[in-house]
Structure formats: structure tokens, C-alpha cells
Design a protein around this motif. Structure first.
Motif, mmCIF file in Angstrom:
data_model
loop_
_atom_site.group_PDB
_atom_site.id
_atom_site.type_symbol
_atom_site.label_atom_id
_atom_site.label_comp_id
_atom_site.label_asym_id
_atom_site.label_seq_id
_atom_site.Cartn_x
_atom_site.Cartn_y
_atom_site.Cartn_z
ATOM 1 N N ASP A 102 0.863 -1.180 0.000
ATOM 2 C CA ASP A 102 0.000 0.000 0.000
ATOM 3 C C ASP A 102 0.901 1.231 0.000
ATOM 4 O O ASP A 102 1.599 1.498 0.982
ATOM 5 C CB ASP A 102 -0.907 -0.013 1.225
ATOM 6 N N LEU A 103 0.888 1.992 -1.091
ATOM 7 C CA LEU A 103 1.794 3.125 -1.228
ATOM 8 C C LEU A 103 1.296 4.372 -0.515
ATOM 9 O O LEU A 103 1.988 5.393 -0.482
ATOM 10 C CB LEU A 103 2.024 3.424 -2.711
ATOM 11 N N GLY A 104 0.095 4.314 0.070
ATOM 12 C CA GLY A 104 -0.397 5.427 0.857
ATOM 13 C C GLY A 104 -0.468 6.711 0.062
ATOM 14 O O GLY A 104 -1.018 6.754 -1.043
ATOM 15 N N SER A 105 0.112 7.777 0.603
ATOM 16 C CA SER A 105 0.047 9.097 -0.031
ATOM 17 C C SER A 105 1.007 9.232 -1.209
ATOM 18 O O SER A 105 0.922 10.203 -1.965
ATOM 19 C CB SER A 105 0.343 10.188 0.994
ATOM 20 N N LEU A 106 1.913 8.276 -1.364
ATOM 21 C CA LEU A 106 2.844 8.328 -2.481
ATOM 22 C C LEU A 106 2.073 8.057 -3.769
ATOM 23 O O LEU A 106 1.379 7.051 -3.892
ATOM 24 C CB LEU A 106 3.946 7.287 -2.291
ATOM 25 N N ALA A 107 2.175 8.961 -4.719
ATOM 26 C CA ALA A 107 1.379 8.844 -5.941
ATOM 27 C C ALA A 107 2.291 8.793 -7.161
ATOM 28 O O ALA A 107 2.481 9.791 -7.862
ATOM 29 C CB ALA A 107 0.410 10.022 -6.057
ATOM 30 N N PRO A 108 2.880 7.634 -7.441
ATOM 31 C CA PRO A 108 3.760 7.530 -8.604
ATOM 32 C C PRO A 108 2.959 7.526 -9.906
ATOM 33 O O PRO A 108 1.772 7.205 -9.930
ATOM 34 C CB PRO A 108 4.457 6.185 -8.389
ATOM 35 N N SER A 109 3.629 7.866 -10.988
ATOM 36 C CA SER A 109 3.012 7.787 -12.303
ATOM 37 C C SER A 109 3.455 6.497 -12.984
ATOM 38 O O SER A 109 4.395 5.829 -12.544
ATOM 39 C CB SER A 109 3.426 8.991 -13.151
ATOM 40 N N GLU A 110 2.755 6.146 -14.051
ATOM 41 C CA GLU A 110 3.101 4.973 -14.853
ATOM 42 C C GLU A 110 3.215 3.712 -13.993
ATOM 43 O O GLU A 110 4.182 2.952 -14.109
ATOM 44 C CB GLU A 110 4.416 5.201 -15.619
ATOM 45 N N LEU A 111 2.242 3.483 -13.128
ATOM 46 C CA LEU A 111 2.291 2.328 -12.238
ATOM 47 C C LEU A 111 1.956 1.065 -13.027
ATOM 48 O O LEU A 111 0.877 0.936 -13.597
ATOM 49 C CB LEU A 111 1.315 2.517 -11.085
ATOM 50 N N ASP A 112 2.899 0.130 -13.083
ATOM 51 C CA ASP A 112 2.742 -1.124 -13.820
ATOM 52 C C ASP A 112 2.909 -2.301 -12.872
ATOM 53 O O ASP A 112 3.678 -2.239 -11.906
ATOM 54 C CB ASP A 112 3.778 -1.243 -14.946
ATOM 55 N N GLN A 113 2.239 -3.403 -13.188
ATOM 56 C CA GLN A 113 2.379 -4.639 -12.433
ATOM 57 C C GLN A 113 3.105 -5.681 -13.287
ATOM 58 O O GLN A 113 2.870 -5.766 -14.496
ATOM 59 C CB GLN A 113 1.008 -5.169 -12.021
ATOM 60 N N TRP A 114 3.981 -6.453 -12.647
ATOM 61 C CA TRP A 114 4.744 -7.441 -13.401
ATOM 62 C C TRP A 114 5.153 -8.592 -12.497
ATOM 63 O O TRP A 114 5.129 -8.491 -11.281
ATOM 64 C CB TRP A 114 5.972 -6.802 -14.048
ATOM 65 N N ASP A 115 5.484 -9.699 -13.151
ATOM 66 C CA ASP A 115 5.960 -10.900 -12.458
ATOM 67 C C ASP A 115 7.408 -11.169 -12.830
ATOM 68 O O ASP A 115 7.794 -11.033 -13.997
ATOM 69 C CB ASP A 115 5.122 -12.120 -12.836
ATOM 70 N N PHE A 116 8.183 -11.557 -11.835
ATOM 71 C CA PHE A 116 9.574 -11.973 -12.058
ATOM 72 C C PHE A 116 9.626 -13.492 -11.941
ATOM 73 O O PHE A 116 9.139 -14.062 -10.967
ATOM 74 C CB PHE A 116 10.487 -11.320 -11.020
ATOM 75 N N MET A 117 10.208 -14.151 -12.958
ATOM 76 C CA MET A 117 10.274 -15.607 -12.979
ATOM 77 C C MET A 117 11.729 -16.043 -13.160
ATOM 78 O O MET A 117 12.556 -15.314 -13.724
ATOM 79 C CB MET A 117 9.423 -16.175 -14.117
#
Length: 265
Positions: A102-117
Motif C-alpha cells: 500500500d503506497l499510501g500518499s505516495l502517488a507515482p506515475s506509470e504504475l505497472d504490475q509485473w511478475d519476475f520468474m
């Protein structure tokens, strides 16, 4: 009585040996960081008492971080991220944290989700030779190769991470048709001192469904292991179930579920 939550104890890593003694079995760390380089050259790291850690570096100088990677439980990761942002002389360009953080008040741009294998022969998984792998050929980086691959990936994989011309790319594996046109490609990458990993796997839209992406991935993995890498790694955007299944068939396992964002300057 209400339970009192305490933040994890965090300390600054004193050296690269200190970092790797605490977290050196982590696949993402071993893929991205160079254990033989000093933290003075590589950047900085923080260690949490519960096993979490954060690391990053910059060629611009010591104590600077271009990209901060944070590993640990969601609560620990947030504490590590806040500690690093408070202590760094300038914010990193971006960061990666466990997906549930939970990033709380931190509001980054270009938030992406990814998996490392990762694929590790120590797991006892044999990398099978797949149909179509015999069609894969090596293409070494060059001005002409980079231009051809770059144009091909615009359609084959528009969101590819390893851009042609990037210094970490050691070689490309490619499949061509009878006329020499590209049908599939993928990059074998290796950072200085880091471990091998795959990136920018792409198949021409008209050639999909033939197993060419899997064949390229298998060929590149074999190249990585033959090159002396202890394991081979890759990352893919989430959700992408077809990609996850393809890599799982080869013996890859998801070791980290992450999200990444960029910070304002």
C-alpha cells in the motif's frame, strides 16, 4: 487490548558483502545486482531485520539511485521505501515494490504490475528441447540488427523492455521465414556482474500459435545456462496468463509479484 504494531528494524548495509550475506539467495537481487562491485560504485542498500531489503545504484556517483528495488512483506517494503526516500540525496527515477504494498500518499506515475520468474537447474527441472528450437539462430547486436529488431518489435511486442542498442543485450535469438523475414525474436541480456535474463520476446502477429515464442525462450535459456549463469530470469507484465503458462512449461517459476512506478523529479 488493542495490538500495537511496530515498524521493522532497518539498517543501512555496510557493504556489498553485507547485502549479499543477508539477501544473496534472492533471485531478483542476484539478477540485477553485481556482488563483486562495491556499494560505493553500485549505490546503496538497506536491510530489514525480518529479511526485507532495498537496493539500487547509479553511474552518476555513490549514494545515488536511479531505480530502487524493494523486497519484503508489504508493510516492510513500505517502511524500506520511506527510509530510502528520506535518506537519498535525490529521489530515484522510479521504484519497484511487492505488488500488495500500500503506497499510501505516495502517488507515482506509470504504475505497472509485473511478475519476475526464474529457471534454476538446481530445482532438478530439465530444459527440454522444443519443436521449432532448431529454427532459432543467433543475431548479434549491430546497427543493422538493432534497426531490424526495433521495427519488428513495434508490432510483435510494442511494450518490450529491452530496447535494441541497449548495452546489456548480449545476443538476440531469431526465427525467420524462407525469405528471411523475422517471425520471432528475443534478447539474452546480462548486466555487468549480474545474472542472465531474457527480455523482449516477440512473435509476428501472423505467426502466432506456432510455438515460436516458446522455442526462442527455450533457446535463449539454454544459451544463458551454457554461458555459465547459475539461473536464468525474466519478467513479464501482469496479467498475462498466456506468457506465464508458456514460461511455466519451460520450468520457470514466479518468485516475485511486483509493481513499479516513476517519481516526479
Amino acid at each position: 487490548m488493542r495490538e500495537v504494531m511496530t515498524e521493522p528494524v532497518i539498517r543501512r548495509a555496510e557493504s556489498t558483502d553485507d547485502l549479499f550475506a543477508a539477501a544473496g539467495r534472492d533471485y531478483l537481487l542476484r539478477s540485477d545486482a553485481a556482488p563483486e562491485e562495491s556499494l560505493a560504485d553500485q549505490g546503496v542498500a538497506w536491510l530489514a531485520a525480518d529479511g526485507g531489503f532495498a537496493f539500487g545504484g547509479s553511474k552518476e556517483g555513490p549514494d545515488l539511485v536511479d531505480w530502487l528495488t524493494v523486497i519484503g512483506t508489504p508493510d516492510t517494503a513500505l517502511t524500506l521505501l520511506r527510509r530510502a526516500l528520506a535518506e537519498l540525496p535525490r529521489p530515484p527515477h522510479g521504484f519497484s515494490v511487492p505488488r500488495e504494498t500500500d503506497l499510501g500518499s505516495l502517488a507515482p506515475s506509470e504504475l505497472d504490475q509485473w511478475d519476475f520468474m526464474a529457471f534454476d537447474p538446481a530445482w532438478g527441472v530439465e530444459l527440454a528441447v522444443l519443436p521449432g528450437e532448431e529454427r532459432v539462430a543467433e543475431l548479434l547486436p549491430s546497427a543493422s540488427a538493432d534497426a531490424e529488431i526495433g521495427e519488428f518489435l513495434k508490432l510483435a511486442n510494442p511494450s518490450h523492455s529491452a530496447k535494441p542498442g541497449w548495452e546489456a543485450i548480449d545476443a538476440w535469438g531469431v526465427v525467420r521465414d524462407a525469405d528471411g523475414a523475422l517471425l520471432a525474436c528475443g534478447a539474452y541480456c546480462r548486466r555487468d556482474g549480474g545474472n542472465g535474463y531474457l527480455a523482449s520476446i516477440g512473435t509476428a502477429p501472423a505467426a502466432r500459435g506456432q510455438g515460436l515464442g516458446t522455442a526462442v525462450s527455450s533457446w535463449l535459456t539454454r544459451r544463458s545456462l551454457a554461458n555459465g549463469d547459475g539461473f536464468c530470469a525474466l519478467g513479464h507484465w501482469h496479467p498475462n496468463e498466456p506468457a506465464r503458462r508458456m514460461y511455466a512449461r519451460l520450468g520457470y517459476r514466479t518468485t516475485h509479484q511486483m509493481k513499479s512506478g516513476r517519481l516526479a523529479a
